[in-house]
Design a protein around this motif. Sequence first.
Motif, PDB file in Angstrom:
ATOM      1  N   ILE A  65       0.830  -1.204   0.000  1.00  0.00           N
ATOM      2  CA  ILE A  65       0.000   0.000   0.000  1.00  0.00           C
ATOM      3  C   ILE A  65       0.863   1.253   0.000  1.00  0.00           C
ATOM      4  O   ILE A  65       0.637   2.184  -0.790  1.00  0.00           O
ATOM      5  N   VAL A  66       1.876   1.322   0.866  1.00  0.00           N
ATOM      6  CA  VAL A  66       2.712   2.528   0.896  1.00  0.00           C
ATOM      7  C   VAL A  66       3.496   2.674  -0.402  1.00  0.00           C
ATOM      8  O   VAL A  66       3.745   3.800  -0.860  1.00  0.00           O
ATOM      9  N   SER A  67       3.865   1.552  -1.022  1.00  0.00           N
ATOM     10  CA  SER A  67       4.620   1.622  -2.277  1.00  0.00           C
ATOM     11  C   SER A  67       3.791   2.236  -3.395  1.00  0.00           C
ATOM     12  O   SER A  67       4.238   3.167  -4.082  1.00  0.00           O
ATOM     13  N   ASP A  68       2.580   1.733  -3.581  1.00  0.00           N
ATOM     14  CA  ASP A  68       1.789   2.160  -4.737  1.00  0.00           C
ATOM     15  C   ASP A  68       0.988   3.430  -4.503  1.00  0.00           C
ATOM     16  O   ASP A  68       0.473   4.011  -5.465  1.00  0.00           O
ATOM     17  N   THR A  69       0.869   3.859  -3.258  1.00  0.00           N
ATOM     18  CA  THR A  69       0.208   5.143  -2.997  1.00  0.00           C
ATOM     19  C   THR A  69       1.224   6.256  -2.763  1.00  0.00           C
ATOM     20  O   THR A  69       0.838   7.397  -2.502  1.00  0.00           O
ATOM     21  N   GLY A  70       2.528   5.925  -2.888  1.00  0.00           N
ATOM     22  CA  GLY A  70       3.543   6.937  -2.631  1.00  0.00           C
ATOM     23  C   GLY A  70       3.466   7.463  -1.210  1.00  0.00           C
ATOM     24  O   GLY A  70       3.558   8.668  -0.971  1.00  0.00           O
ATOM     25  N   ILE A  71       3.323   6.552  -0.272  1.00  0.00           N
ATOM     26  CA  ILE A  71       3.081   6.880   1.144  1.00  0.00           C
ATOM     27  C   ILE A  71       1.871   7.804   1.247  1.00  0.00           C
ATOM     28  O   ILE A  71       1.912   8.877   1.835  1.00  0.00           O
ATOM     29  N   PHE A  72       0.777   7.375   0.603  1.00  0.00           N
ATOM     30  CA  PHE A  72      -0.541   8.004   0.717  1.00  0.00           C
ATOM     31  C   PHE A  72      -0.619   9.382   0.046  1.00  0.00           C
ATOM     32  O   PHE A  72      -1.515  10.165   0.342  1.00  0.00           O
ATOM     33  N   ARG A  73       0.275   9.649  -0.926  1.00  0.00           N
ATOM     34  CA  ARG A  73       0.270  10.950  -1.599  1.00  0.00           C
ATOM     35  C   ARG A  73      -0.549  10.955  -2.873  1.00  0.00           C
ATOM     36  O   ARG A  73      -1.017  12.010  -3.316  1.00  0.00           O
ATOM     37  N   TYR A  74      -0.696   9.806  -3.534  1.00  0.00           N
ATOM     38  CA  TYR A  74      -1.312   9.779  -4.855  1.00  0.00           C
ATOM     39  C   TYR A  74      -2.826   9.867  -4.762  1.00  0.00           C
ATOM     40  O   TYR A  74      -3.437   9.553  -3.736  1.00  0.00           O
TER      41      TYR A  74
END
Length: 319
Positions: free
Chosen positions: A157-166
Amino acid sequence: MHTSPAKIWHELTKNGENIIIAAHHGPDGDAVGACFALALALDKQGLSPKVMLDKYNAKLDIVRGKEYIYDGDKTALVADVLVVVDCGDFSRISGVEDIFERAEVTVNIDHHISNNGFSQHNYVDAAVGSTCELVYDILQPNIEICKDIAGALYMGIVSDTGIFRYSATTSKTMRIVADLMQTDINFGAIQQSVMHSRTKAENAIFTRALQKITYIDNITYTIITQKDLQETGAAYADLDGIVEYLLNIEGTKAAVFFTERTNGRIKASFRGRDVDVNVVATAFGGGGHKFAAAASFESSLDKGVAAVLVHLQKVVGNV
């Protein structure tokens, strides 16, 4: 376009013991995390999961799961169920195409908008930020999510959300993360390893990529050749994060990271800021998400780069 999570769980657990789990070429944190979480969960059910993965960056071993990786002879392998995660197209499956064709049951769990539903059972939702969120949907009602499974899912989750930025990060994403954190995962260590740590080889190739940045109007791109990889001692697994860096440069609406491959192919990784880069990736036989996509295609380096840039300029010019 998807089978329900309950049906997917049924297919994973009720068709036999031999489960093979695979992902796309060049697996990232979401692909590896989804594979490991599923393997851990299916092992708890008394099944025999095997994970098939390309070489990936060693920093992803911050979570448990690599003990399920199978690197033996594939020719005689039979899958009661073959599940492919984080893979938007059959052509991007890594190393299990023959096994897929003879598997009794095939399952596809993915979040790419370009996914065409290539399995018998497809759980695909392009609105979510990571495949690991979909794996959570499948597992959570059926098993206790232990610390090891939670760590693998959190990494994805943190990888693909850019640590929740995307932009695909939602309130549901954060609720899932809150649930995972209840297991006392070392979330800080996972973030540090996956998103912030760099080996010397990664640093060398990153520096080379930055030295070769080129700007065309609102497009920023760079190219890494086979010579660059050889001179820096870097591998394909060391290239993560470069295209995201390009997108963050002032004035950039679209970023492209070109990599020369050994088999006469080029890989182009795209990122867009309010620019639909998926349409460009699709035009070159790839796909992904609206603002993050990739394509791999046969071409000489000069001609391939020029062709992609012409197409991308048209898309950026229409924004």
